[in-house]
Design an enzyme around this catalytic site. Structure first.
Site, short mmCIF file in Angstrom:
data_model
loop_
_atom_site.label_atom_id
_atom_site.label_comp_id
_atom_site.label_asym_id
_atom_site.label_seq_id
_atom_site.Cartn_x
_atom_site.Cartn_y
_atom_site.Cartn_z
N ARG A 162 0.79 -1.02 0.11
CA ARG A 162 0.06 -0.04 -0.11
C ARG A 162 1.00 1.17 0.08
NH1 ARG A 162 -2.01 -3.65 3.73
NH2 ARG A 162 -4.11 -4.64 3.28
N LYS A 187 -2.17 -2.44 7.80
CA LYS A 187 -3.13 -2.30 8.61
C LYS A 187 -3.28 -2.95 10.04
CE LYS A 187 -6.49 -1.14 4.93
NZ LYS A 187 -7.62 -1.50 4.08
N HIS A 259 -2.18 2.62 -5.73
CA HIS A 259 -2.82 1.25 -5.61
C HIS A 259 -2.91 0.29 -6.78
CE1 HIS A 259 -4.66 -0.54 -2.08
NE2 HIS A 259 -5.45 -1.14 -2.99
N ARG A 262 -0.48 -2.22 -6.57
CA ARG A 262 -0.87 -3.41 -5.55
C ARG A 262 -1.72 -4.37 -6.63
NH1 ARG A 262 -1.11 -4.90 -0.37
NH2 ARG A 262 -2.72 -5.59 0.40
N HIS A 285 -3.27 -9.49 3.05
CA HIS A 285 -4.83 -9.53 3.33
C HIS A 285 -5.31 -10.50 4.76
CE1 HIS A 285 -5.35 -8.93 -1.28
NE2 HIS A 285 -5.25 -7.94 -0.62
N TYR A 294 -8.78 -11.41 -7.00
CA TYR A 294 -7.85 -11.37 -8.06
C TYR A 294 -7.80 -12.69 -8.95
CZ TYR A 294 -6.30 -7.31 -5.43
OH TYR A 294 -6.24 -6.03 -4.84
#
Length: 334
Positions: A162, A187, A259, A262, A285, A294
């Site tokens: 990110r 995150k 992004h 990514r 993730h 994806y």
């Protein structure tokens, strides 16, 4: 705010005690929640023809929250995802309050019942390899700023990081000796390790040689030595994409952001046959469902899978169920 109302104390405790101390939320999460509450309080105060200082907890009702979310989406032109992020910040506070003061549970429950809005699920947008190459070729690497931009974009593509994860990068997070890797903090302060291509390592070494940084200093900085901001990166990237589109016309119809690299990393790893659980760890993730998104994006992978299946051969023989008269007669009796 009215004297004796618990709202100011609760809001302060939510940010200082709950988010910062107990949850150890990142500074980005705290600032995002702060911005939501700034917007919400100003919105409610304006609707009630009051000032923020006079608002009470009762003023922040479920109906006001719903009105605020509609305002954020329709009048401020925010996305459904942004709307849901605003709601998450509000819900988090009322969940905290319900555990602090049982007398406020009913009020909190009404706000917590405001639903998350579903948004259409579309195939993820990504860059083709030739488009990535065209963008990476644009920065003038003879200048320090151009070298920095080239290294940053290459790092984004290599790691699938990110943008803020990349901008927070310090030299002590990188292993320059084999095996090369970098520690990223995503995150929720989750740490993950990503492998680095030798080419990426060489680029980082070149940048650090021209602009040395202490082990705990940010690598990607502006001309004044201050850390780059995400908005500045988006601005520079837009200029590079505009130039790259002159040689790769497909870029003209795509909205490219940091992004996008990514997304490109994820889709290209899928196309290369990398196991989906490895990609999940690579990108950081939480849910495998996010990574599976994806797996449907790469058309070339789908085409190759279809070729392996082959075209079904049309037969001329009578199906067995038509030849079995006794079976059909038996079915007719049911």
């Amino acid at each position: 705010m009215k004297k004796g109302d618990p709202f100011p104390t609760l809001l302060r405790a939510f940010f200082q005690e709950w988010l910062a101390e107990q949850r150890n939320a990142s500074i980005h999460t705290i600032r995002s929640y702060r911005d939501t509450w700034r917007l919400l309080l100003r919105f409610v105060a304006e609707r009630k023809k009051s000032v923020v200082a006079r608002l009470t907890l009762a003023d922040i009702s479920a109906s006001e929250v719903r009105a605020f979310l509609n305002h954020a989406e329709n009048e401020r032109k925010g996305t459904i995802g942004t709307r849901n992020c605003r709601l998450s910040a509000i819900r988090s506070f009322f969940s905290f309050v319900s555990g602090k003061d049982p007398e406020l549970i009913v009020h909190c429950a009404e706000v917590l019942a405001v639903p998350v809005k579903r948004e259409p699920t579309s195939a993820p947008f990504y860059l083709e390899p030739n488009e990535v190459e065209a963008i990476l070729a644009q920065p003038d690497r003879s200048t320090l700023a151009g070298l920095r931009d080239h290294v940053l974009l290459s790092f984004l593509y290599n790691t699938g990081a990110r943008i803020q994860e990349a901008l927070d990068l310090c030299p002590d997070a990188i292993r320059l000796d084999a095996p090369n890797f970098v520690r990223l903090y995503g995150k929720g302060q989750k740490e993950r390790i990503c492998p680095l291509w030798p080419e990426t390592v060489m680029l980082l070494e070149t940048l650090l040689a021209r602009q040395p940084r202490a082990p705990h200093e940010r690598i990607f900085v502006n001309r004044y030595g201050e850390p780059l901001g995400a908005s500045g990166v988006r601005f520079k990237l837009a200029a590079y994409v505009k130039e790259a589109a002159k040689t790769v016309p497909t870029l003209r119809s795509k909205h490219i952001t940091p992004h996008s690299f990514r997304h490109a990393t994820a889709v290209h790893l899928v196309a290369a046959g990398v196991d989906i659980t490895v990609i999940r760890s690579w990108l950081g993730h939480v849910s495998l469902d996010t990574t599976n998104h994806y797996a449907q994006a790469d058309l070339e992978t789908k085409r190759k899978a279809l070729e392996r299946v082959g075209v079904p051969v049309t037969g001329t023989a009578t199906p067995s169920w038509k030849r079995e008269a006794s079976l059909m007669e038996w079915l007719d009796t049911l």
